[in-house]
Design a protein around this motif. Structure first.
Motif: not given
Length: 137
Positions: A1-3, A5-13
Motif C-alpha cells: 500500500m505504501i508503494r 502512495l506516491p502514485f496516488l499523490l501524483v494522480l491527485a495533484l
C-alpha cells in the motif's frame, strides 16, 4: 500500500490541477490560453511539471473579493442566532404549527364524536335488526 502512495499523490495533484484549470474563468488565466494549459497539464502530469506549472504560474490568485479571507469574513459576519431555540422566528413557527395541529386534532375529535353519536342513534333506532349496513369510516 505504501508503494502506491506516491502514485496516488501524483494522480491527485494531476486531477486537481486539471479540474482547477477547467473551472477557472478565461480572464483569470495567465501567460497562455486556457486550452494550452489543459494540454500542458495532461501531457506533463505524470512528471508533475504540468500541474505544478499551472498552480504556480497559470492562474491569477489575487486577494478575495472584499479584501478579506474567508475566515475573516466569517468572524465579521456571524449570524445573530446560534441555536434554533434562540431564534424567535423559529419558535414562532413552532407555535403556529402547534396551533394548526391542535385545530386539526380538535376537528378529528369532533368528527369522531359525531360519527359515534350517529352510530348510537342508528343502533338504538334499529332495535336490533341486522338490515342496516354499518357506516364506513
Amino acid at each position: 500500500m505504501i508503494r502506491l502512495l506516491p502514485f496516488l499523490l501524483v494522480l491527485a495533484l494531476w486531477i486537481y490541477a486539471f479540474i482547477d484549470c477547467l473551472n477557472t474563468p478565461e480572464e483569470q488565466v495567465r501567460g497562455l490560453p486556457k486550452v494550452v494549459w489543459v494540454i500542458i497539464i495532461l501531457l506533463f502530469g505524470e512528471v508533475l511539471v504540468g500541474p505544478i506549472a499551472w498552480l504556480v504560474a497559470g492562474r491569477h490568485r489575487g486577494a478575495p473579493a472584499g479584501g478579506s479571507t474567508p475566515a475573516e469574513w466569517h468572524r465579521n459576519h456571524r449570524t445573530q442566532w446560534v441555536a434554533p431555540d434562540d431564534n424567535p422566528q423559529f419558535l414562532h413557527s413552532l407555535r403556529e404549527e402547534n396551533k394548526r395541529d391542535e385545530q386539526l386534532l380538535k376537528s378529528w375529535e369532533a368528527d369522531l364524536r359525531r360519527r359515534e353519536e350517529e352510530l348510537r342513534r342508528r343502533e338504538s333506532g334499529s332495535g336490533g335488526t341486522q338490515d342496516e349496513t354499518p357506516p364506513r369510516g
